[in-house]
Design an enzyme around this catalytic site. Structure first.
Site, PDB file in Angstrom:
ATOM      1  N   ASP A  65       0.843  -1.209   0.000  1.00 42.30           N
ATOM      2  CA  ASP A  65       0.000   0.000   0.000  1.00 42.30           C
ATOM      3  C   ASP A  65       0.873   1.252   0.000  1.00 42.30           C
ATOM      4  O   ASP A  65       2.071   1.194   0.280  1.00 42.30           O
ATOM      5  CB  ASP A  65      -0.944   0.012   1.213  1.00 42.30           C
ATOM      6  CG  ASP A  65      -0.194  -0.006   2.546  1.00 42.30           C
ATOM      7  OD1 ASP A  65       0.841  -0.702   2.645  1.00 42.30           O
ATOM      8  OD2 ASP A  65      -0.626   0.689   3.487  1.00 42.30           O
ATOM      9  N   GLU A  72      12.090  -0.830   3.262  1.00 41.16           N
ATOM     10  CA  GLU A  72      11.730   0.581   3.450  1.00 41.16           C
ATOM     11  C   GLU A  72      12.889   1.368   2.858  1.00 41.16           C
ATOM     12  O   GLU A  72      14.011   0.863   2.782  1.00 41.16           O
ATOM     13  CB  GLU A  72      11.569   0.955   4.933  1.00 41.16           C
ATOM     14  CG  GLU A  72      10.290   0.483   5.607  1.00 41.16           C
ATOM     15  CD  GLU A  72       9.009   1.076   5.040  1.00 41.16           C
ATOM     16  OE1 GLU A  72       9.071   2.141   4.382  1.00 41.16           O
ATOM     17  OE2 GLU A  72       7.950   0.454   5.227  1.00 41.16           O
ATOM     18  N   HIS A  98       6.276  10.130   0.916  1.00 43.10           N
ATOM     19  CA  HIS A  98       5.098  10.738   1.560  1.00 43.10           C
ATOM     20  C   HIS A  98       4.892  12.179   1.137  1.00 43.10           C
ATOM     21  O   HIS A  98       4.370  12.978   1.912  1.00 43.10           O
ATOM     22  CB  HIS A  98       5.196  10.670   3.096  1.00 43.10           C
ATOM     23  CG  HIS A  98       5.058   9.273   3.634  1.00 43.10           C
ATOM     24  ND1 HIS A  98       4.449   8.982   4.831  1.00 43.10           N
ATOM     25  CD2 HIS A  98       5.446   8.077   3.134  1.00 43.10           C
ATOM     26  CE1 HIS A  98       4.488   7.683   5.046  1.00 43.10           C
ATOM     27  NE2 HIS A  98       5.090   7.105   4.016  1.00 43.10           N
ATOM     28  N   GLU A 118       0.227  -1.308   5.561  1.00 41.79           N
ATOM     29  CA  GLU A 118       1.342  -0.906   6.426  1.00 41.79           C
ATOM     30  C   GLU A 118       1.197   0.545   6.852  1.00 41.79           C
ATOM     31  O   GLU A 118       1.455   0.906   8.000  1.00 41.79           O
ATOM     32  CB  GLU A 118       2.687  -1.085   5.688  1.00 41.79           C
ATOM     33  CG  GLU A 118       3.913  -0.853   6.566  1.00 41.79           C
ATOM     34  CD  GLU A 118       4.420   0.587   6.579  1.00 41.79           C
ATOM     35  OE1 GLU A 118       5.295   0.890   7.401  1.00 41.79           O
ATOM     36  OE2 GLU A 118       3.938   1.409   5.787  1.00 41.79           O
ATOM     37  N   GLU A 119       0.765   1.380   5.895  1.00 44.47           N
ATOM     38  CA  GLU A 119       0.753   2.832   6.143  1.00 44.47           C
ATOM     39  C   GLU A 119      -0.320   3.259   7.150  1.00 44.47           C
ATOM     40  O   GLU A 119      -0.330   4.406   7.585  1.00 44.47           O
ATOM     41  CB  GLU A 119       0.552   3.595   4.824  1.00 44.47           C
ATOM     42  CG  GLU A 119       1.664   3.378   3.793  1.00 44.47           C
ATOM     43  CD  GLU A 119       2.968   4.075   4.156  1.00 44.47           C
ATOM     44  OE1 GLU A 119       3.026   4.729   5.208  1.00 44.47           O
ATOM     45  OE2 GLU A 119       3.933   3.945   3.382  1.00 44.47           O
TER      46      GLU A 119
HETATM   47 ZN   LIG Z   1       6.859   2.169   3.772  1.00 47.24          ZN
END
Ligand SMILES: [Zn+2]
Length: 378
Positions: free
Chosen positions: A74, A159, A345, A134-135
Site C-alpha cells: 500500500d 523501506e 510521503h 502498512e501505512e
Molecule cells: Zn513504507
C-alpha cells in the site's frame, strides 16, 4: 526479462492507497512469480470499511525459511493535482511517482532479483511476504505475525534506507488527552470552567515530560532519545462561549531500551499533579496506539553481509516499520531498501534508478550467500 525499473513503472501505475484494495498489486506479483518455483498462500481479510486486503506469502520450500523478503503493497494518498503520481516518469536518473520510494521500488527489486536467479536450485528455502495496510498501522504484518504464517532465520523488511542496513527503530505511540470544563456565556466566565485554560496547563506539562524523555539517551539514534510531539489541539465552540472541552493529540517515539509505556506514566503523573493543584480540573489520557520498538537482533550476520555488499554503514531509523511486528517470526531482521524516506510521503516522490539496480544486485548476492548454492542463472 523485466528490469527493476520496468517493474516499478508498472507497479506505480497501479494505485494502491491504503483505503483501496491492494489486490491488483498482489495479482501483478503473482503473475511474475514462476509457479513451478514458488508455493503461494494468500491471507486475505476485510478492513473496517469492508474492503478486501490481501497478504501474499510465497516460499520455495518448507515453512521455515532461511531468508524472508518483506514488502508492503500500500501507499499513502496522493494529491490529484500531481499527474505523475500514477503515471510514473523517469527523468535524470530518478523515477517519479507515488510509492516509487515507499516502497514499490523495493518490491520491483525483489521481483527482478528472483526472476534473474533460478530459485528452484537454492538449497535453503527463500520466502517473500507482501503485506497490506502498512501505512495505516502495519495491519497486514500484524495479521501475518498473529497467524504465525512463516518462520525465517533472516528477514529483510523493505523501506527506503538509502541501501543502508537498519538494525533498530523507534516505536510509536499515539494518545489523546480530553480536558473537560463547563460551558457558560463568556460574559460570565465564573459560571463556567474553561477547558482551554486547563488544556494550556496540560500542554505546558507535556513540554516538561518531553524534557524528561530527552534525558534518557540511546546514542544509536538521531535524535538520541524518545521524542514527544503535541500535534493537534482542538477546543471550544464559539468566541463567546467558555469552552467546555479541549482535546490534545500527542505522540511519542520511544527508543529501544525505554519502556514505551513510560511516557504515558509520566503524563498520568502530571495530570494527577494538576488535579491536586487545581480543584475541578478534569482530564483523561486515552492511549490509542502503541507500536513496539524495533530492537536490534542479538546476531548481526545479515547486517554485516548487507553492509559489505552495499558499502553502507548500518543505521537506525526514527520511523516505524513492520520489522517491529515481525520480530517474533525471525532470528535476525534488518530494514533495507532503495531511496530516501525524506523524499517519500510527498508530491514529487522519487527513487534513484541507480539505487534500484544496485539493490537488485545486492539482493541476488544475499539470496545466493544465504540460500545458495545457485550456480545456474535462469
Ligand atoms: Zn513504507
Amino acid at each position: 526479462m523485466k528490469s527493476a525499473v520496468d517493474h516499478l513503472l508498472d507497479l506505480v501505475a497501479i494505485p494502491s492507497v491504503s483505503s483501496m484494495s491492494n489486490r491488483s498489486v498482489i495479482d501483478y506479483a503473482l503473475a511474475e512469480l514462476n509457479p513451478t518455483a514458488w508455493s503461494i498462500q494468500l491471507y486475505a481479510y476485510r478492513d473496517a470499511a469492508g474492503i478486501e486486503k490481501v497478504n501474499l506469502l510465497a516460499t520455495t520450500g518448507a515453512r521455515v525459511a532461511e531468508l524472508l523478503l518483506v514488502c508492503h503493497t500500500d501507499t499513502v494518498p496522493f494529491d490529484s493535482a500531481w499527474p505523475e503520481a500514477v503515471n510514473p516518469k523517469v527523468r535524470n536518473g530518478k523515477l517519479y511517482g507515488r510509492g516509487s520510494c515507499d516502497v514499490k521500488g523495493y518490491l520491483a527489486c525483489i521481483l527482478a532479483a528472483v526472476s534473474e536467479l533460478d530459485v528452484r536450485r537454492l538449497s535453503k528455502p527463500l520466502a517473500i511476504l507482501l503485506t497490506a495496510d502498512e501505512e495505516i498501522g502495519c495491519v497486514g504484518a500484524k495479521y501475518i505475525a498473529g497467524k504465525n504464517a512463516i518462520r525465517s532465520r533472516y528477514a529483510i523488511v523493505g523501506e527506503p534506507t538509502g541501501l543502508r542496513p537498519v538494525r533498530a527503530g523507534k516505536g510509536y505511540a499515539l494518545a489523546e488527552i480530553v480536558v473537560r470544563g463547563k460551558e457558560a456565556h463568556s460574559a460570565f466566565p465564573a459560571r463556567g470552567r474553561s477547558a482551554i485554560y486547563d488544556g494550556a496547563r496540560v500542554v505546558a506539562r507535556l513540554e516538561q515530560v518531553a524534557k524528561k524523555l530527552a534525558a534518557r539517551k540511546n546514542a544509536d539514534f538521531d535524535p538520541p532519545y524518545t521524542t514527544l510531539n503535541v500535534g493537534l489541539i482542538r477546543g471550544g465552540t464559539a468566541k463567546n462561549i467558555v469552552p467546555g472541552e479541549c482535546r490534545i493529540t500527542v505522540e511519542w517515539r520511544p527508543v529501544p531500551g525505554v519502556d514505551p509505556n513510560w511516557p504515558a506514566m509520566l503524563i498520568q503523573e502530571e495530570l494527577a499533579r494538576l488535579k491536586r493543584r487545581y480543584p475541578g480540573f478534569d482530564a483523561q489520557l486515552d492511549v490509542q496506539r502503541m507500536d513496539p520498538t524495533f530492537d536490534p537482533s542479538s546476531t548481526d550476520a545479515l547486517a554485516t553481509l548487507v553492509q559489505s555488499l552495499a558499502r553502507r554503514r548500518p543505521a537506525t531509523v526514527a520511523f516505524g516499520t513492520e520489522a517491529a511486528h515481525l520480530r517474533s517470526l525471525t532470528t535476525e531482521t534488518i530494514v533495507f531498501g532503495p531511496g530516501n524516506m525524506e523524499t517519500a510521503h510527498k508530491t514529487g516522490e522519487f527513487v534513484p534508478t541507480a539505487e534500484l539496480n544496485k539493490c537488485v544486485e545486492i539482493l541476488k548476492k544475499v539470496i545466493e550467500r544465504l540460500c545458495g548454492p545457485s550456480d545456474h542463472y535462469a
